[in-house]
Motif scaffolding. Sequence first.
Motif, short mmCIF file in Angstrom:
data_model
loop_
_atom_site.label_atom_id
_atom_site.label_comp_id
_atom_site.label_asym_id
_atom_site.label_seq_id
_atom_site.Cartn_x
_atom_site.Cartn_y
_atom_site.Cartn_z
N ALA A 6 11.30 -8.44 6.79
CA ALA A 6 12.33 -8.46 7.82
C ALA A 6 13.69 -8.05 7.27
CB ALA A 6 12.42 -9.85 8.45
N SER A 7 13.98 -8.44 6.02
CA SER A 7 15.31 -8.19 5.46
C SER A 7 15.51 -6.77 4.97
CB SER A 7 15.58 -9.17 4.31
OG SER A 7 14.61 -9.00 3.29
N THR A 8 14.43 -6.11 4.56
CA THR A 8 14.60 -4.78 3.96
C THR A 8 13.85 -3.68 4.70
OG1 THR A 8 12.69 -5.06 2.49
CG2 THR A 8 14.83 -5.80 1.67
N GLY A 9 12.90 -4.06 5.55
CA GLY A 9 12.01 -3.07 6.15
C GLY A 9 12.71 -2.02 6.97
N MET A 10 13.63 -2.45 7.86
CA MET A 10 14.24 -1.50 8.76
C MET A 10 15.14 -0.52 8.00
SD MET A 10 12.64 -2.62 11.22
CE MET A 10 13.18 -1.89 12.74
N GLU A 11 15.81 -0.99 6.93
CA GLU A 11 16.64 -0.08 6.13
C GLU A 11 15.75 0.92 5.39
OE1 GLU A 11 16.85 -3.34 6.14
OE2 GLU A 11 18.85 -3.80 6.90
N LEU A 12 14.66 0.42 4.81
CA LEU A 12 13.76 1.30 4.08
C LEU A 12 13.12 2.34 4.98
CD1 LEU A 12 11.94 -1.25 1.76
CD2 LEU A 12 13.34 0.67 1.00
N ALA A 13 12.86 1.96 6.25
CA ALA A 13 12.16 2.85 7.16
C ALA A 13 12.92 4.13 7.44
CB ALA A 13 11.87 2.11 8.47
N ALA A 14 14.20 4.15 7.10
CA ALA A 14 14.98 5.36 7.31
C ALA A 14 14.71 6.40 6.23
CB ALA A 14 16.47 5.02 7.35
N SER A 15 13.91 6.07 5.21
CA SER A 15 13.63 7.01 4.13
C SER A 15 12.18 6.85 3.68
CB SER A 15 14.57 6.74 2.94
OG SER A 15 14.29 5.47 2.38
N PRO A 16 11.66 7.84 2.93
CA PRO A 16 10.26 7.76 2.50
C PRO A 16 9.93 6.57 1.61
CG PRO A 16 11.12 10.01 2.26
CD PRO A 16 12.28 9.12 2.56
N GLU A 17 10.97 5.89 1.08
CA GLU A 17 10.71 4.75 0.19
C GLU A 17 9.94 3.62 0.88
OE1 GLU A 17 13.56 6.45 0.16
OE2 GLU A 17 13.39 7.25 -1.87
N TRP A 18 9.90 3.63 2.22
CA TRP A 18 9.19 2.55 2.91
C TRP A 18 7.72 2.54 2.55
CZ3 TRP A 18 5.46 2.71 6.93
CH2 TRP A 18 5.12 3.98 7.39
N VAL A 19 7.15 3.69 2.24
CA VAL A 19 5.73 3.75 1.89
C VAL A 19 5.47 2.98 0.61
CG1 VAL A 19 3.82 5.29 1.32
CG2 VAL A 19 5.48 5.97 3.07
N ASP A 20 6.31 3.20 -0.40
CA ASP A 20 6.13 2.50 -1.67
C ASP A 20 6.44 1.01 -1.55
OD1 ASP A 20 5.34 4.70 -3.21
OD2 ASP A 20 7.41 5.32 -3.54
N GLU A 21 7.51 0.67 -0.85
CA GLU A 21 7.97 -0.70 -0.83
C GLU A 21 7.18 -1.59 0.14
OE1 GLU A 21 10.18 -2.13 -2.85
OE2 GLU A 21 10.20 -0.22 -3.90
N ILE A 22 6.67 -1.01 1.22
CA ILE A 22 6.03 -1.83 2.24
C ILE A 22 4.51 -1.69 2.23
CG2 ILE A 22 5.82 -2.13 4.76
CD1 ILE A 22 8.80 -1.57 4.93
N LEU A 23 4.00 -0.53 1.83
CA LEU A 23 2.55 -0.29 1.89
C LEU A 23 1.87 -0.25 0.53
CD1 LEU A 23 2.48 2.46 4.67
CD2 LEU A 23 2.26 -0.02 4.94
N LEU A 24 2.49 0.35 -0.48
CA LEU A 24 1.82 0.57 -1.76
C LEU A 24 2.20 -0.45 -2.83
CD1 LEU A 24 1.92 4.47 -2.03
CD2 LEU A 24 -0.03 3.01 -1.49
N ARG A 25 3.19 -1.26 -2.56
CA ARG A 25 3.65 -2.22 -3.55
C ARG A 25 2.61 -3.31 -3.77
NH1 ARG A 25 9.62 -5.02 -3.20
NH2 ARG A 25 9.69 -5.90 -5.31
N GLY A 26 2.47 -3.78 -5.01
CA GLY A 26 1.53 -4.85 -5.32
C GLY A 26 0.96 -4.69 -6.70
N ALA A 27 0.20 -5.68 -7.11
CA ALA A 27 -0.39 -5.66 -8.45
C ALA A 27 -1.36 -4.49 -8.60
CB ALA A 27 -1.12 -6.98 -8.72
N ASP A 28 -1.36 -3.86 -9.77
CA ASP A 28 -2.19 -2.69 -9.99
C ASP A 28 -3.66 -2.96 -9.71
OD1 ASP A 28 0.01 -1.21 -10.71
OD2 ASP A 28 -0.40 -1.22 -12.87
N ASP A 29 -4.14 -4.14 -10.07
CA ASP A 29 -5.56 -4.42 -9.94
C ASP A 29 -5.93 -5.07 -8.61
OD1 ASP A 29 -4.36 -6.83 -10.38
OD2 ASP A 29 -5.68 -7.45 -12.02
N ASP A 30 -4.99 -5.13 -7.68
CA ASP A 30 -5.25 -5.69 -6.35
C ASP A 30 -6.18 -4.75 -5.59
OD1 ASP A 30 -5.10 -7.02 -3.89
OD2 ASP A 30 -3.28 -5.93 -3.31
N ILE A 31 -7.34 -5.25 -5.15
CA ILE A 31 -8.28 -4.43 -4.39
C ILE A 31 -7.79 -4.37 -2.94
CG2 ILE A 31 -10.67 -4.13 -3.68
CD1 ILE A 31 -10.15 -3.87 -6.70
N CYS A 32 -7.33 -3.21 -2.52
CA CYS A 32 -6.74 -3.08 -1.20
C CYS A 32 -7.68 -2.40 -0.21
CB CYS A 32 -5.43 -2.30 -1.27
SG CYS A 32 -5.55 -0.68 -2.07
#
Length: 469
Positions: A6-32
């Motif tokens: 809620a605090s960062t999503g809408m600001e990030l959504a204005a740029s491609p960084e939202w993909v990394d920060e909201i969708l791809l972020r997480g532990a390397d070995d996390d089975i997604c």
Amino acid sequence: MTKGLASTGMELAASPEWVDEILLRGADDDICLYSGGPLDRRTLRRLVAQRQARLADAGLRAGGSLALRLPPSTAYVANLLAGWRTGAQVILLDHRLTAFETELALRRLAPRVVVEPGRITSSPLSAFAEVEETVTVRDGRDAATPHAVIQLSSGSTGPSKVIGRTAADLVAEIERYTRIDGVPLPGERIVVLASMVHVLGLVGALLYGLHAGVQVRPPERLTGDGVLDAIAADPAPATVLGVPFHIGLLASVADPPPLPQLKRMTTGGEAVPAATAAAFTARYGVPLGNMWGMTEVGVIATDLSGEHRPALTPAPGLSVVERDGELLVSQPESPYVGLSDPDRWADGWLRTKDAGAVDPVTGLVTVKGRLDSQVSVGGLKVDLTEVEATLAGLPGVVAAVVLHDDVVTAYAQLDAPATAEAVRTGLAERLAAYKRPRRLHVLDAMPRTTTGKLVRDHSVLRQAARGGR
């Protein structure tokens, strides 16, 4: 709510960084994701980066336009995220469209880059395909709007609407999911049966799952036994997400094994008959949840516990009202690309074209069916006016009416040498299988009113069909 969204999503959504920060972020070995084997976040990030480089070689840049016509697959997920990570607009086309429909859509939407299936090596029953994609450069144009995703409301021809959703819209919907009681929690699984090309599977499974740390697992085979095998394959709690058609798949299993992992099933699309819902809950002993949504908005209202069936609770952040028997949902801006239709969206309200009621005390919403020509077939939207226009445009078709009479039913008047078989062949070339009429009645003469208009009354047409050929 997942921390930070809620605090960062809408600001990030204005740029491609939202993909990394909201969708791809997480532990390397996390089975997604699970597709023929577990896919961790490190591998998914690598696949996205590889596709991003390939699309860049094809000329895709920030502000560009990319069309995806891929079946649900790892390739689809990687190319989708790569397009968004580039800052491009991604147009989603159903892979089941015919070549005729696809070309019409591509001419209409004019993307610069198109990704389509090359070689598919998996079984047709696979819920997640194994596909080698091809990348084609077309004489298209860059994105004319700031929307991250473009979809067609019900097909690629005739009256279908072009719907656009910004990255902020998608982030807002993901955030709504995090606040709905009964959604899968971090560490749990979504056994997804709904297509990820459409909004339920796209946001409700793929994007929400990636964000929330919920493993997205399609079954290896889209059969009743295949779904149960996917549920049983891991001890983590599992929610099955699909459309009412998929309830039949599970009901087809004569003697299902104990499944302590099964938490609930949630369906979208058309309403589930009360008898079907009762039979499912009796057989599997878990809640059958219900969701109502639109491509234009995403999830609108839910009842994931099945407590209020057929009524639903509006999703957090949305308001639903009833005006003259029609349900309207709050929407700050028109979702339609091009000229805004004041008959469909105005003053912050979107007409859903669904009949329904809102309880003045509880706020619960009851959806009573469609008001316009769109119907749901197996959870997929079919616009009857598109089917009718396609039928009427075939050689030898003098007049045509298409209605939904339990199934999509067509009535046509033909001139020689046109035949019913020729009409069926023509429709197969022009319409995806789920759109084609299941019944075709050829009449000597179409019933008309005294003013010459085609009659659309079901009973009159059925009577006429009894004397047709």
